[in-house]
Design an enzyme around this catalytic site. Structure first.
Site: not given
Ligand code: SAH
Length: 320
Positions: A154-155
């Site tokens: 997940i960024s």
């Protein structure tokens, strides 16, 4: 780590200090010291300072956690304190019910650092609790990418914020948004909230397990109703081909780095539309692609980044 301000620091409207490190071995070669360089005092960070050149790359995996805007304020590097914060995050999420206030604090930090500049982006990120999208909710508000399995991440929050900010004008109510490499579904949910009512948010992710878990994440979030009414959907497919069914799109976000911009995505961009896509292999640039009303394309580089590759499912699962 060097905390001397870089002579190459300059004032800019954008905040290009964002690096996303995947959990894949191929991504472990590079890192960035921009956070420490930019904000050495941790006290009152400048709202719009950015590096234009001369990022420091280090062949040292210990620096991989350095890609954070405010971890030095919110989550000190020392391991003991990081563990404590993660424990607090869990307790907050599962016990006290004040997860949303922690999420709000994260958004406020991003506003203070100048990454979030519009009320709409702030409102949307406040409404979608990031803890629902991070495995077990642990460390959800730390400004760092996190592994979500399957060699994906997940960024980091600042990267999500930057992409929302870049796309904001193309995420107005009624518009169509495509999120390629939708992973946890976080940005797809944000897109859905921005384009409602009567808009459409589409996620495309090639790991079916991530598609299922992202749908579960969205179902727990403020965007759940959009899934129910069909204006938000997530599909298991090769995102390099886009998702023609709901094209053309006003906004396209690609959450994985392509060796070059896929033609199918350019074709599915509406005249007046904008795509944000990381392009490159080892060295990557976040490109902003604007399609003008006559159909011609202009491309500019927003910043240097580090994303997992936009590739085949097989290559990803065997570690690239
Ligand atoms: N933006 C997401 C995930 C970023 S990681 C988030 O923040 O949650 C990049 C994602 O792209 C991964 O989930 C990976 O599985 C996906 N991906 C990589 N290549 C792809 C392709 N060809 N088609 C669809 N998804 C792809």
């Amino acid at each position: 780590m060097n905390t001397t301000p870089s002579p190459s620091a300059s004032v800019s409207a954008s905040a290009p200090y964002n690096f996303l490190f995947s959990s894949c071995p191929a991504s472990r070669a590079l890192s960035l010291t921009a956070t420490a360089t930019l904000f050495p005092s941790h006290s009152s960070p400048p709202s719009s300072v950015s590096l234009t050149t001369s990022f420091s790359f280090l062949q040292n995996p210990n620096f991989i956690t350095g890609n954070s805007l405010f971890h030095s304020m919110q989550c000190p590097l020392r391991k003991g304190r990081r563990k404590k914060r993660e424990k607090e995050d869990n307790e907050t999420r599962f016990c006290s019910g004040s997860s949303m206030s922690r999420n709000k604090a994260m958004v406020e930090s991003l506003q203070r650092y100048g990454v979030i500049r519009s009320n709409k982006v702030a409102e949307v990120m406040e409404s979608i609790d990031r803890a629902l999208f991070v495995p077990n909710g642990a460390g959800a508000y730390i400004d760092s990418p996190m592994s979500i399995g399957y060699n994906a991440t997940i960024s980091a929050p600042h990267m999500h914020a930057m992409c929302l900010q870049l796309l904001e004008k193309n995420l107005q109510p009624g518009m169509h948004a495509l999120d390629i490499g939708s992973g946890t579904g976080y940005l797809t949910a944000c897109f859905g909230m921005m384009v409602r009512p009567e808009g459409r948010a589409v996620g495309v992710e090639h790991i079916p397990e991530l598609v299922s878990s992202s749908i579960e994440n969205i179902q727990k979030s403020a965007a759940a109703q959009l899934l129910k009414d069909g204006s938000l959907s997530v599909h298991a497919a090769d995102g390099r081909k886009g998702w023609p069914e709901f094209a053309p799109y006003d906004a396209i976000h690609v959450g994985a780095a392509a060796p070059e911009i896929p033609q199918a995505l350019i074709d599915q961009l509406k005249p007046g539309g904008r795509m944000v896509i990381p392009v490159g292999n080892m060295f990557q640039d976040l490109k902003v692609v604007d399609k003008k009303s006559d159909g011609s394309i202009s491309v500019h580089t927003e910043t240097s980044v580090r994303y997992v590759p936009l590739t085949s499912r097989e290559a990803q699962l065997r570690g690239y």
